[in-house]
Design a protein around this motif. Structure first.
Motif, PDB file in Angstrom:
ATOM      1  N   UNK A   1       0.833  -1.204   0.000  1.00  0.00           N
ATOM      2  CA  UNK A   1       0.000   0.000   0.000  1.00  0.00           C
ATOM      3  C   UNK A   1       0.868   1.255   0.000  1.00  0.00           C
ATOM      4  N   UNK A   2       1.934   1.261   0.805  1.00  0.00           N
ATOM      5  CA  UNK A   2       2.803   2.434   0.886  1.00  0.00           C
ATOM      6  C   UNK A   2       3.478   2.722  -0.454  1.00  0.00           C
ATOM      7  N   UNK A   3       4.008   1.690  -1.103  1.00  0.00           N
ATOM      8  CA  UNK A   3       4.659   1.880  -2.408  1.00  0.00           C
ATOM      9  C   UNK A   3       3.642   2.389  -3.422  1.00  0.00           C
ATOM     10  N   UNK A   4       2.480   1.768  -3.443  1.00  0.00           N
ATOM     11  CA  UNK A   4       1.442   2.130  -4.397  1.00  0.00           C
ATOM     12  C   UNK A   4       1.019   3.593  -4.218  1.00  0.00           C
ATOM     13  N   UNK A   5       0.775   4.019  -2.980  1.00  0.00           N
ATOM     14  CA  UNK A   5       0.348   5.391  -2.720  1.00  0.00           C
ATOM     15  C   UNK A   5       1.458   6.396  -3.036  1.00  0.00           C
ATOM     16  N   UNK A   6       2.689   6.051  -2.662  1.00  0.00           N
ATOM     17  CA  UNK A   6       3.809   6.955  -2.949  1.00  0.00           C
ATOM     18  C   UNK A   6       4.002   7.120  -4.454  1.00  0.00           C
ATOM     19  N   UNK A   7       3.897   6.024  -5.170  1.00  0.00           N
ATOM     20  CA  UNK A   7       4.027   6.064  -6.629  1.00  0.00           C
ATOM     21  C   UNK A   7       2.883   6.860  -7.253  1.00  0.00           C
ATOM     22  N   UNK A   8       1.688   6.669  -6.740  1.00  0.00           N
ATOM     23  CA  UNK A   8       0.516   7.401  -7.211  1.00  0.00           C
ATOM     24  C   UNK A   8       0.726   8.898  -7.024  1.00  0.00           C
ATOM     25  N   UNK A   9       1.262   9.268  -5.864  1.00  0.00           N
ATOM     26  CA  UNK A   9       1.509  10.670  -5.557  1.00  0.00           C
ATOM     27  C   UNK A   9       2.600  11.258  -6.446  1.00  0.00           C
ATOM     28  N   UNK A  10       3.662  10.504  -6.666  1.00  0.00           N
ATOM     29  CA  UNK A  10       4.804  11.020  -7.411  1.00  0.00           C
ATOM     30  C   UNK A  10       4.611  10.959  -8.924  1.00  0.00           C
ATOM     31  N   UNK A  11       3.974   9.892  -9.414  1.00  0.00           N
ATOM     32  CA  UNK A  11       3.862   9.689 -10.859  1.00  0.00           C
ATOM     33  C   UNK A  11       2.468   9.929 -11.416  1.00  0.00           C
ATOM     34  N   UNK A  12       1.512  10.078 -10.527  1.00  0.00           N
ATOM     35  CA  UNK A  12       0.159  10.333 -10.986  1.00  0.00           C
ATOM     36  C   UNK A  12      -0.684   9.094 -11.193  1.00  0.00           C
ATOM     37  N   UNK A  13      -0.052   7.904 -11.230  1.00  0.00           N
ATOM     38  CA  UNK A  13      -0.790   6.657 -11.439  1.00  0.00           C
ATOM     39  C   UNK A  13      -0.161   5.534 -10.621  1.00  0.00           C
ATOM     40  N   UNK A  14      -1.010   4.731  -9.981  1.00  0.00           N
ATOM     41  CA  UNK A  14      -0.482   3.548  -9.290  1.00  0.00           C
ATOM     42  C   UNK A  14      -0.322   2.405 -10.289  1.00  0.00           C
ATOM     43  N   UNK A  15       0.738   1.615 -10.128  1.00  0.00           N
ATOM     44  CA  UNK A  15       1.002   0.550 -11.100  1.00  0.00           C
ATOM     45  C   UNK A  15       0.988  -0.820 -10.444  1.00  0.00           C
ATOM     46  N   UNK A  16       0.684  -1.824 -11.271  1.00  0.00           N
ATOM     47  CA  UNK A  16       0.742  -3.204 -10.798  1.00  0.00           C
ATOM     48  C   UNK A  16       2.167  -3.577 -10.414  1.00  0.00           C
ATOM     49  N   UNK A  17       3.124  -3.127 -11.205  1.00  0.00           N
ATOM     50  CA  UNK A  17       4.525  -3.401 -10.891  1.00  0.00           C
ATOM     51  C   UNK A  17       4.902  -2.793  -9.551  1.00  0.00           C
TER      52      UNK A  17
END
Length: 504
Positions: free
Chosen positions: A333-349
């Motif tokens: 969850x933490x990786x997904x949310x951080x990535x969403x915040x930084x890149x604009x989209x959460x990814x499966x990877x």
């Protein structure tokens, strides 16, 4: 007549004593488990000063030490945990890595993981178990169990509880599966450009001179039953592995497995060199579906990896189990949310990578920390390992193809250090067990334990670096590390193995 019968019975008992002693003996101590030599308690004697002779005391019949029998529930749990660890490698790790490479190299990665697992499993039986888990010195075990000599269906190995044992044979396989997946982790760093023969040759050298000494240094001790008094405890600890003597905590392999393998992978990425076109051509994963399946199998198998390291079906195994569940979920969850915040989209990877980061970070701590501490560790691992595969990777400048160091190195270091923090009983941790007093030791110090953990991390970094550099150099001289450029461009599936992962 009665006196004659009594005398014959006494003589028969005394003659049987050496037989009992021989039958009661088991093998040398092993890591988190130990098979300690046992023998009958000798008859007490009284020294008669007047005649200067030795006379048996009133009760002088030698009685054999109790024979420890494995609990079937513990044994059954170890069978299952061992199978789960094997599942982590094949197919778990193979599919996770395979999905991350380009289609033309999918089969080569599957082949490398599968073959390395098989090779290391064989070497473990031949000499690995003996070198890692028998007594010799603080850095290496001996050779008295080559080809599992002396290990029989009746052999037992101690757990972390006094007087509790499991079958030594299943412990052999359990630890062998750890060794096999550790070597398999390394191949992700130099995927898509290395010779298959070089992979096998390197793994033999590295397994022998890096993995086995690290396993011995961290996990070998004389077992809980040796800790009967303070003096006995000091004597027993003096025969343990180097980092065990220092007091380093590593429940299931943060140093031995993850940091150790990550360093070898990073050194390999440097010494093999970057992939042709790296930084200029797109090298996107060919099947995130496969990667998601692999990550899920890793998570599933990791319950055996972590909870199985308790060596018993008890509350500590349950704690390791729930921590493995909670920390992994938190990291994903933490990786997904951080990535969403930084890149604009959460990814499966990102979600899959976060889950693996959480698994890595909680591994050294899972049996020592409370659930709250495990969740915090997972959250931190998700964010910090995200930086590890992006920011740190750019700083290092290596083509670590599948981010072995960014996830396993960074996550392993983070987990090892935070184990010293969250193992504190004041923070819900289990503390350090005093086997002499049979209770949690008083006066836990976070600062002191983190310093000890840092020594373990530093020793692993240095040891694996030195061995890896020498191993890669030897292989490069004798075999060559890298395939020719034209073979790399065509793909290793066809050029190295003469077949394709997909025939469509």
């Amino acid at each position: 007549m009665k006196k004659l019968l009594a005398t014959l019975a006494l003589l028969g008992t005394m003659l049987a004593a050496p037989v009992w002693a021989e039958d009661a003996k088991s093998a040398d101590p092993s890591s988190a488990v130990v098979v300690a030599d046992t023998a009958p308690v000798p008859a007490p004697v009284v020294l008669m000063k007047e005649t200067n002779t030795v006379t048996p005391a009133a009760v002088s019949i030698a009685t054999p030490a109790p024979v420890l029998v494995p609990n079937r529930g513990d044994n059954a749990w170890m069978f299952m945990a061992t199978a789960l660890v094997i599942l982590m490698s094949i197919p778990g790790l193979a599919l996770f890595y395979g999905g991350l490479v380009r289609a033309k190299n999918m089969l080569s990665v599957l082949m490398q993981v599968f073959s390395v697992f098989s090779l290391i499993s064989l070497l473990w039986v031949v000499y690995g178990y003996s070198v890692a888990f028998t007594k010799y010195n603080a850095f290496l075990g001996g050779l008295n169990k080559l080809f599992l000599k002396g290990v029989t269906p009746d052999s037992v190995a101690a757990t972390f509880s006094k007087g509790v044992v499991v079958s030594e044979l299943i412990y052999v396989v359990f630890q062998g599966a750890f060794a096999a997946i550790t070597c398999g982790l390394i191949v992700g760093a130099f995927a898509e450009r290395v010779k298959f023969s070089a992979v096998l040759a390197f793994c033999v050298i590295w397994f022998t001179f890096s993995y086995l000494p690290m396993a011995h240094m961290v996990w070998y001790w004389s077992g809980p039953d040796a800790y009967t008094s303070q003096a006995a405890a000091e004597a027993a600890t003096a025969t343990a592995g180097f980092l065990f003597q220092k007091g380093a905590l590593d429940f299931a392999g943060g140093t031995v497995v993850h940091i150790n393998a990550a360093v070898a992978g990073l050194i390999g990425a440097y010494m093999v060199g970057k992939r042709v076109g790296y930084g200029r051509e797109a090298m996107t994963p060919h099947s995130l579906t496969m990667t998601m399946i692999g990550a899920s199998l890793l998570w599933f198998g990791w319950f055996g990896f972590n909870a199985g390291s308790a060596l018993e079906a008890n509350g500590v195994a349950a704690l390791a189990f729930v921590n493995t569940w909670a920390a992994t979920a938190a990291a994903a969850v933490a990786w997904l949310l951080a990535e969403w915040l930084l890149k604009g989209k959460p990814s499966m990877l990102g979600a899959a990578s976060g889950a693996v980061a959480g698994l890595v970070a909680i591994t050294p701590a899972c049996g020592f920390v409370g659930v709250g501490g495990a969740i915090v560790m997972g959250l931190l691992a998700g964010v910090i390992c995200l930086w590890g595969v992006h920011g740190l990777k750019r700083l290092l400048g290596a083509d670590d193809a599948l981010d072995v160091f960014g996830v396993h190195g960074v996550g392993g270091i983070l987990g090892a250090l935070l184990t010293g923090v969250f193992a504190d009983p004041a923070l819900g941790g289990a503390g350090v067990w005093d086997y002499v007093a049979n209770k949690v030791a008083d006066g836990y110090s976070i600062v002191t334990q983190v310093q000890i953990q840092a020594i373990g991390v530093g020793a692993t970094l240095i040891w694996s670096t030195v061995v890896s550099v020498i191993a890669y150099k030897l292989v490069d001289i004798l075999i060559g590390l890298r395939v020719p450029e034209e073979e790399e461009r065509e793909g290793l599936d066809v050029t190295s193995h003469g077949e394709k992962a997909y025939n469509i």
